[in-house]
Design a protein around this motif. Structure first.
Motif, mmCIF file in Angstrom:
data_model
loop_
_atom_site.group_PDB
_atom_site.id
_atom_site.type_symbol
_atom_site.label_atom_id
_atom_site.label_comp_id
_atom_site.label_asym_id
_atom_site.label_seq_id
_atom_site.Cartn_x
_atom_site.Cartn_y
_atom_site.Cartn_z
ATOM 1 N N THR A 296 -0.948 8.617 -0.070
ATOM 2 C CA THR A 296 -1.157 8.915 -0.945
ATOM 3 C C THR A 296 -1.638 10.618 -0.661
ATOM 4 N N LEU B 126 2.063 1.426 -3.400
ATOM 5 C CA LEU B 126 1.071 2.325 -4.687
ATOM 6 C C LEU B 126 0.486 4.143 -4.044
ATOM 7 N N GLY B 127 0.459 4.236 -2.555
ATOM 8 C CA GLY B 127 0.939 5.646 -2.634
ATOM 9 C C GLY B 127 1.115 6.309 -3.060
ATOM 10 N N PRO C 197 0.530 -1.467 0.012
ATOM 11 C CA PRO C 197 0.328 -0.290 -0.348
ATOM 12 C C PRO C 197 0.723 1.475 0.277
ATOM 13 N N THR D 180 -3.229 2.816 1.525
ATOM 14 C CA THR D 180 -3.628 3.299 0.050
ATOM 15 C C THR D 180 -3.337 4.437 0.764
ATOM 16 N N LEU E 266 -7.119 0.188 -4.016
ATOM 17 C CA LEU E 266 -6.775 1.793 -3.585
ATOM 18 C C LEU E 266 -7.591 2.339 -2.339
#
Length: 266
Positions: A165, A132-133, A129, A161, A156
């Motif tokens: 972000t 991805l973030g 996570p 995650t 997401l």
């Protein structure tokens, strides 16, 4: 301005149980919603026009005025809750005093391909996570047009995650897609598909990234899958002068994104 306001103090309340299920992917998939935590992310969601359904806050503190101002006359339900209810709906070690329930957006492949998406990040089985973030933040930072999540990529809407972000998930389209179906369609529209490989001969700094380019990154341990690698037009390597064998996938994505951005500014 009057706001729809209710109070829920018991963790046994049916709605609280439903919200707590949103901390797991199965619950999010079933309800079509997800949870976000903290003032900053909720502010970004409201500014971006995300479908914020309800905002939960400590009843003793009252409706958060700055969030109410951002929400304006939108149909957001304001729910005063106990600390116990807030903790049940929070994934964070130290809950930030406010969470929101948000409807998941529907962004399809056709919408992605219809746009002028000349710099796009494609992820093939990225599992962490935090990675991805970070990639979403880097894509946002360089003004990339979208991020595509292939099958096997972490959710997401995983709370970890979302936290990593830092609100960037609301600044650009993020699409879940079957890469086997999507990538050939992108190539038909003149997109160049670029993957990284430790076996590649060409340096990313010697590769033209100014044309419509989709940068593809794979799983932390296995890299890009053979099926996706077979679709790529060019494989590049990030030259390294030190002794490290490779970069973390989020760092590699950041390097390539900023190199593409640098080339486009020349």
């Amino acid at each position: 301005m009057t706001h729809a306001y209710v109070e829920i103090m018991s963790v046994q309340n049916t709605r609280v149980k439903d919200w707590a299920q949103l901390l797991e992917r199965r619950g999010r998939d079933k309800q079509g919603k997800y949870i976000i935590e903290g003032y900053h992310v909720i502010e970004e969601a409201l500014k971006a026009g995300a479908e914020v359904e309800a905002i939960l806050f400590l009843a003793e503190k009252g409706i958060p005025s700055e969030l109410a101002a951002l929400a304006g006359d939108r149909a957001v339900e304001w729910i005063g809750v106990s600390a116990a209810v807030l903790a049940k709906c929070s994934d964070a070690q130290t809950p930030q005093g406010v969470v929101a329930i948000v409807r998941r957006p529907q962004v399809g492949m056709d919408e992605l391909l219809a746009g002028e998406h000349d710099l796009v990040v494609v992820l093939d089985g990225v599992q962490d996570p935090g990675n991805l973030g970070t990639i979403i933040r880097s894509a946002d930072a360089v003004g990339a047009k979208a991020v595509v999540l292939g099958r096997g990529t972490v959710d997401l809407f995983n709370p970890k995650t979302i936290r990593s972000t830092m609100g960037s998930m609301y600044h650009l389209p993020i699409v879940e897609a079957d890469l086997g179906a999507l990538l050939p369609r992108a190539r038909e529209r003149g997109v160049r598909l670029v993957t990284t490989s430790l076996q590649a001969q060409g340096s990313c700094y010697d590769t033209d990234l100014r044309q419509p380019t989709w940068l593809i990154f794979g799983n932390e341990a296995k890299g890009v899958s053979p099926e996706v690698a077979a679709q790529s037009d060019v494989q590049v390597i990030i030259p390294m002068q030190g002794k490290a064998e490779s970069l973390n996938v989020a760092m590699a994505a950041t390097v390539l994104l900023f190199e593409a951005a640098r080339q486009r500014m020349i």
